[in-house]
Design an enzyme around this catalytic site. Structure first.
Site, PDB file in Angstrom:
ATOM      1  CG  LEU A  23      -1.808   1.190   1.422  1.00 10.90           C
ATOM      2  CD1 LEU A  23      -2.739   1.340   0.246  1.00 10.90           C
ATOM      3  CD2 LEU A  23      -2.583   1.056   2.713  1.00 10.90           C
ATOM      4  CG  ASP A  24      -0.460   4.747   0.445  1.00  9.06           C
ATOM      5  OD1 ASP A  24      -1.199   4.715  -0.549  1.00  9.06           O
ATOM      6  OD2 ASP A  24      -0.849   5.099   1.567  1.00  9.06           O
ATOM      7  CD  GLU A  25       6.029   2.136   0.927  1.00  5.74           C
ATOM      8  OE1 GLU A  25       6.985   2.437   0.190  1.00  5.74           O
ATOM      9  OE2 GLU A  25       5.828   2.678   2.037  1.00  5.74           O
TER      10      GLU A  25
END
Lengths: 305, 305, 305, 305
Positions: free
Chosen positions: C249-251
């Site tokens: 997530l968000d990476e």
């Protein structure tokens, strides 16, 4: 509470950075010519046959002018000789109106800086030079003001030339300047807010190797006192433009432009102050791009890779 | 894996946002006059006596023109009446050449949008209007093209006026436009890339209440086809300028300017495309600032608080 | 007084722009592989033998990962067949772990857009699509909200899929989504502020072909309500990040980021409003770059030519 | 061909600019307190009774914290005495938790600069100081490196203190630093890339009068080697953050942030180089804003007028 990591050792901060590993035995090839099919294959084939390995490259075909532009950074292996490559190049790559150059990345170009009383661009370039940020050798600083007036300790042991302006003597002064420029083996002249009249002939002689910083976002506010013009017009941004010098005032090929927002509360003095920051940043970037072989001339314009 | 937080409920995304709590019973006071000592004290003293509480304020004294500018956002308590304040104001604050206005923050100003075939600014303004981002009431859309040609579904039930351009009939057409503008109680006219000739008289009638978007970073590239001019000159940034319309073409007081970097690889078509983004952003900000009472005229310039 | 030049004819502004002349018979080649000498020569030699003329190209060698990246725009002459080139390519260019693709520039990729109640990114993409700015075919809009709730007239006749979220039914809903995505021949999925939980498996299946817009300047303010986080921390700029979706997530690999200055006077609501502008601009640019074959994956990062 | 206008006379470029006319007899009043109605009227009424004329002012009411903030630049007439105003002020303006200060604009604040081997911020601040751009008196430069190692000729006759870091002696060293800071009558401490551990107690003692530059866009990339973190993450912009120092590392109230775009081709070394430009610009702006009384503390945040 720590600010940042451990400090670096106490070596002089002005020591030149060792050139980073990735550019050892590295070269820059720049080329422009009339476009024709097969150019990239011919160039890169020649490089490959001489043991070159491409690190980074760009090509651009200007459909308007029919000109093709290319920049290649490449490495040569241990035994490979760049002289062989340079000798073979024109035989293997042939195109009309071709300009090309292969330069070692480690080579520092010889730069002469011209400055007047506004010394912020000079001070900034010399600081960047001293910390090893600019791949150049400053072979001289030339000014119409005496060294004491410029008052830049960073000049240090760089040859300083004081050529005061005398009325009616411009031709003679320019001849002396050109001799100093040529005698020093100058490859690039930087007008670091050198606020003097240059003749068309002088400008023409330096075509493609003389960068000026104009203190406005061209083509707005040509001519004198651009910050005062900007204040009077009530614009909401000011800027600066780095360009190659041509005989045509403020019309040379543009390299880089930047702007910053201003407000109704900014006086002309404050615009001048804010402008100094933009000017020194823009000029340093343009000089750096030139030293990095990123700029190719395309008539009245530039290709900046 | 989540993207963002929980979704908002399924209410229509076009429902007008309830006006935020902090601006209930809130007012904006704007004032400009010849500067003299004690003005801020007189104004804020009057506000205080009427139970006003200041939320945000700015003052500016233009030492060149001798003009003073002020914007105050304030709240009135439950019982306090803004009409009393408005009645008392001129008696308690007196200065030469004073212009002042007190307006409820909840009041939506009446806006007429003029557009041509380039519909991106119109579409953008209407989207922002529909989601409740602009504190305005769009009282009409006026174009020299028929509604079908504009093809903007967001026009919806907003009155649409088609005024085709007929050779030699400009005066008559402008008279019709002005009648539509006035009949709708228009407080602000927005030229959203309305690419038509306006007479000096028409422009003068709308002074201070007509915003235009010019597709260049003025004063560079005045006149027609600025992106093509920019391409030909080889600049490295393009921009847009929102300004009040005056009889003097491309010379009206500038409200906002923005720019974006471009490169040698951008064709004129790509500049036009990139420019659309800048234009719609700059125009929306300028209109928003106007509706927010942030802009005061200062001769040929603006004060933007 | 004229604003801009003469108006364009009254054809619908939504008519697709005819594809510009310079890209007729034009192709994009993208390639990444382990670096070895001679790659550019081999690729461009193959292009030259098939009558290709290079319009624009970039190469980059990542010394850290040892990977080589290349993008070439080229034209083929009248008689030349791209199928021959595609057939010959793997025989003439061989490198380890090579990914390559040749695509006609005129080919519109098939795009599915996922959206929730925050509809600004969806509305913006559809506007750009309607005016012919994005080289794509929108094959569907998918939302957890009904079409009426989204209230975007520009959806028009694009297939709309309403998949409401039911507690405990995520797997089933994702299976339905994936079937819709695959049945439509989708080549790119765009999460246009689609604020829903996606499983790791779903994300993994779309690797490299699913772009998300995160409403913060990553890695700052991951997770939910980033504008409120930014407000609480008192930062002076907000931003948005477009990235490829991964299970982490968000990476995912970052494509584009942009920021804008804010001030102490901006409430969280105002940050959300300002953020909408940044988000839609950043997402549109990322999607455009993807459609333009400008982005190559480099592990957890991207190369953006 | 002329570049710019006529050159200025040959006076030293380092001579301090005469203070501009508009700020003669000018003062800055800053004030924060719990909000209550009538504050602006009380303050400006007091100013008016003492013959003050407001040049520029801002007020802001933080509805979250209930705090009110105000900055007023004003002039006093010939005969008027600022001491009378300062004496009367607390009697005429009373609010809870009020902090206020009236300072002559011509007053130069006493600044101590702390630096390590990364000397670009130090060099930049000293240049700006020497050309009269910063309204301060540099009362000392303090470093854990010897003066020769810093190698900044602009230090000139400014007192230089070398306090080497010795293991296990931090408390003693900090005590010596604090004594130097206090003995010099220091009003502002600037950490110009001073890369050393500061204790919580030391930080607390300097609260509100110590500015640090962090070489990332906080809250992203806290801690050490942020440019390497940024490179590893593959972000597309890097930035810098100026903030007041608190005991809480990298969490102090943020003053200014700026960013610049980067690309996949930028190595960590190039990020460090580009970062130097951002850092020195951001730090100089923050220090300048502090000296200009533009920054008021609002808990963990700042109000920057």
């Amino acid at each position: 509470m720590a600010y940042g990591g451990p400090s670096s050792p106490t070596a002089s901060a002005f020591a030149r950075e060792p050139y980073p590993a990735r550019t050892r035995h590295a070269y820059a090839l720049t080329l422009s010519c009339d476009d024709e099919p097969g150019l990239v294959a011919a160039v890169t084939g020649t490089l490959a046959r001489h043991g070159g390995n491409i690190l980074e490259a760009q090509q651009f075909d200007d459909l308007d002018s029919g000109r093709f532009f290319m920049r290649v950074l490449f490495e040569l292996g241990q035994g490979a000789g760049v002289q062989d490559l340079i000798r073979d190049f024109p035989q293997t790559v042939a195109a009309r109106h071709m300009h090309w150059r292969i330069r070692a990345r480690s080579e520092r170009r010889r730069v002469m800086i011209l400055a007047s009383a506004q010394n912020h661009c000079l001070a900034d370039l010399l600081y960047r030079y001293r910390v090893g940020e600019m791949n150049m050798e400053v072979v001289g600083v030339l000014s119409n003001h005496p060294r004491d007036a410029l008052d830049i300790p960073l000049i240090g042991d760089i040859p300083f030339h004081h050529l005061p302006i005398e009325p009616g003597q411009r031709d003679r002064q320019e001849a002396r300047m050109m001799r100093l420029i040529e005698d020093a083996g100058t490859e690039l002249v930087v007008l670091a807010r050198y606020m003097q009249i240059l003749s068309d002939g002088f400008a023409a002689q330096l075509e493609g190797r003389c960068i000026n910083i104009h203190h406005s976002f061209l083509p707005g506010f040509k001519g004198a006192r651009p910050y005062h013009q900007a204040y009077d017009r009530g614009v909401k941004m000011i800027g600066a433009t780095a360009h190659y010098v041509t005989a045509d005032l403020d019309e040379g090929p543009i390299i880089i432009q930047e702007v910053e927002p201003i407000s109704h509360a900014d006086t002309p003095d404050e615009l001048v102050r804010k402008g100094r920051d933009i000017e020194r940043r823009v000029l340093a970037r343009a000089v750096r791009h030139h030293l990095d072989d990123r700029i190719l001339l395309n008539g009245r314009k530039t290709v900046v890779f």
